[in-house]
Design a protein around this motif. Structure first.
Motif, PDB file in Angstrom:
ATOM      1  N   ASP A   1       5.790  -9.440  -4.436  1.00 12.87           N
ATOM      2  CA  ASP A   1       5.264 -10.324  -3.396  1.00 12.87           C
ATOM      3  C   ASP A   1       4.812 -11.672  -3.937  1.00 12.87           C
ATOM      4  O   ASP A   1       4.092 -12.405  -3.269  1.00 12.87           O
ATOM      5  CB  ASP A   1       4.089  -9.646  -2.672  1.00 12.87           C
TER       6      ASP A   1
ATOM      7  N   THR B   1      -9.991  -8.815  -6.843  1.00 12.67           N
ATOM      8  CA  THR B   1      -9.392  -9.992  -7.476  1.00 12.67           C
ATOM      9  C   THR B   1     -10.396 -11.126  -7.664  1.00 12.67           C
ATOM     10  O   THR B   1     -10.225 -11.963  -8.546  1.00 12.67           O
ATOM     11  CB  THR B   1      -8.201 -10.492  -6.643  1.00 12.67           C
TER      12      THR B   1
ATOM     13  N   GLY C   1      -4.234  -6.141  -6.667  1.00 13.84           N
ATOM     14  CA  GLY C   1      -5.052  -6.206  -5.464  1.00 13.84           C
ATOM     15  C   GLY C   1      -6.454  -5.709  -5.773  1.00 13.84           C
ATOM     16  O   GLY C   1      -6.810  -5.478  -6.922  1.00 13.84           O
ATOM     17  N   GLY C   2      -7.256  -5.548  -4.745  1.00  7.45           N
ATOM     18  CA  GLY C   2      -8.608  -5.047  -4.952  1.00  7.45           C
ATOM     19  C   GLY C   2      -9.596  -6.133  -5.314  1.00  7.45           C
ATOM     20  O   GLY C   2      -9.671  -7.163  -4.644  1.00  7.45           O
TER      21      GLY C   2
ATOM     22  N   ARG D   1      -2.328 -11.717 -12.294  1.00  5.90           N
ATOM     23  CA  ARG D   1      -1.639 -11.759 -11.014  1.00  5.90           C
ATOM     24  C   ARG D   1      -0.972 -10.403 -10.783  1.00  5.90           C
ATOM     25  O   ARG D   1      -0.907  -9.565 -11.664  1.00  5.90           O
ATOM     26  CB  ARG D   1      -0.623 -12.902 -10.946  1.00  5.90           C
TER      27      ARG D   1
ATOM     28  N   ASP E   1      -4.304  -1.695  -7.593  1.00 10.39           N
ATOM     29  CA  ASP E   1      -5.541  -2.182  -6.986  1.00 10.39           C
ATOM     30  C   ASP E   1      -6.667  -1.993  -7.994  1.00 10.39           C
ATOM     31  O   ASP E   1      -6.866  -0.886  -8.508  1.00 10.39           O
ATOM     32  CB  ASP E   1      -5.871  -1.415  -5.702  1.00 10.39           C
TER      33      ASP E   1
END
Length: 445
Positions: free
Chosen positions: A391, A359, A356-357, A353, A31
């Protein structure tokens, strides 16, 4: 690595310095919790030219990221780019005792033998990146541990930097109150952040278009197999515009980003700019002519990249399956199309890519290297950890989206490209300057 571990990447470029703070999530992913970008000072083509100014800029970048994250930074991974970085591929061999499994110590011995190549004493090894292993002539082995054989071979991509520039870079970071966890080749970091899951099984050319330099990395099945640097970047395009149009660099950069294109055919045919020179005179130039000034430099960069790959590895279209463009200069409209024409390969813009966080802040190609520095700490031997792709959904289309909103006006409506009010172009056209522009364009066409 434990959960909730803080990892920091410090990307020190010619035009900007970026700090990205990452936190290891409970599932092993990253993240992004902090980011700080400031104009670069004291740097030129990846080397420190002013210790005091470079240190000050590093401090400002780190402080900006700390304010966003609420985390105090103590150590960083630092990007290395520029002509002082050298790379070679070396072959290593280790004999295995009969009827014994290959162990990690055997692998380490083969890699160490590959490292035992004569290097300039002024060089410091940054990376030792194993490619695929060969056991008793069987190729394509990613991990040899646990296999049986009597002959273990490995090709290793060795990246080294000139000791002086590395010492200066380390000193700047240390003067800023930070510990250097490690140096990471700029294009390696960019590749780690942008290569998609399916590209890990292919050969891909990563082109990181920075301000002062353009870095090249050829990734073969996820391993960096070749790297080089071209001493030209986006700042040189800006300098061309500033020289031809007789305007300051800051204004030339603004004109380039807002109205420029690497392909004249993609320029707004109805857009005319009024340029106010440093002397106060004004003249008109169409977006089409503006792009004709820009195209030769971008084309030259791609031609130099093509020449480097063709000379070292063979024809680019035979070596690789695709090209990924990263770096802030790749955002210029028409760059993807021009690269596609020069390399004769599919081309896309590479964006970070698997994170998270924040982005929305670090999701562009200009943040590829800084995010890649954070991801580097999770991998092994310069590879992306599988958790990053856990994912990931397959791409719906390989066609990049145009990141720049085009400006269109009614036919022949001039657009002011200067803060100074301009009179109608027909009354203030500087025939002398425009004549020089047209003569310069003729030399390239």
């Amino acid at each position: 690595m434990k959960d909730n571990t803080i990892i920091v990447g410090l990307d020190i470029g010619t035009t900007k310095i970026t700090t990205v703070i990452g936190e290891v999530a409970s599932g092993g992913g990253i993240d992004i919790i902090g980011e700080g970008s400031v104009p670069s000072e004291g740097m030129k083509r990846g080397s420190v030219v002013n210790l005091e100014r470079a240190t000050h800029a590093i401090k400002q970048s780190v402080l900006a990221a700390e304010r966003v994250s609420g985390v105090k930074v103590s150590s960083v991974y630092v990007s290395v780019a520029g002509n002082h970085a050298k790379a070679i591929t070396s072959h290593g061999l280790a004999a295995i005792r009969r009827n014994q499994e290959i162990g990690q110590s055997d692998v380490d011995r083969a890699i160490e033998n590959a490292r035992a190549v004569p290097l300039d004493p002024n060089l410091e090894i940054i990376h030792t990146l194993p490619q695929e292993y060969v056991v008793d002539g069987q190729e394509g082995i990613k991990s040899a541990v646990g296999m049986h054989g009597v002959r273990l071979e490995v090709d290793v991509h060795i990246v080294a930097g000139t000791a002086g520039p590395l010492l200066n870079l380390r000193r700047c970071v240390q003067e800023a109150g930070l510990y250097v966890e490690g140096f990471v080749l700029h294009v390696l970091a960019s590749g780690l952040a942008t290569l998609e899951a399916q590209e890990q099984a292919q050969t891909v050319i990563v082109v990181d278009m920075g301000g002062g330099t353009t870095d090249i990395g050829v990734f073969k099945r996820g391993n960096l197999a070749h790297s080089a640097t071209i001493p030209f970047g986006g700042e040189h395009v800006t300098a061309d515009l500033a020289q031809i149009l007789k305007i300051p660099m800051e204004e030339a950069e603004n004109v380039k980003k807002r109205y420029g294109s690497a392909l004249p055919d993609l320029a707004d045919q109805d857009l005319t700019l009024e340029i106010t020179t440093a002397s106060g005179s004004t003249h008109a130039i169409s977006a089409f002519e503006l792009s004709r000034i820009i195209k030769p430099r971008i084309a030259e960069i791609f031609s130099m990249i093509r020449e480097e790959i063709d000379h070292t590895l063979g024809p680019a279209e035979m070596v690789a399956q695709s090209v990924v463009l990263t770096g802030g200069a790749s955002l210029l409209r028409g760059t993807v199309e021009l690269a596609r024409d020069r390399f004769r390969l599919p081309v896309r813009i590479g964006r970070p890519r698997g994170i998270g966080g924040l982005t929305d802040i670090v999701g562009g190609p200009e943040h590829a290297a800084s995010v890649g520095l954070v991801l580097y700490s999770l991998g092994e031997n310069g590879r992306v950890p599988p958790i990053v792709f856990k994912d990931q959904e397959p791409e719906k289309s390989s066609e990049p989206q145009d990141p720049i909103v085009r400006t269109s006006t009614s036919p022949k409506t001039p657009v002011k490209a200067s803060a100074t009010p301009a009179k109608p172009a027909s009354q203030n056209a500087d025939s002398g300057i425009m004549g020089r522009v047209r003569n310069w364009l003729k030399e390239w066409t």
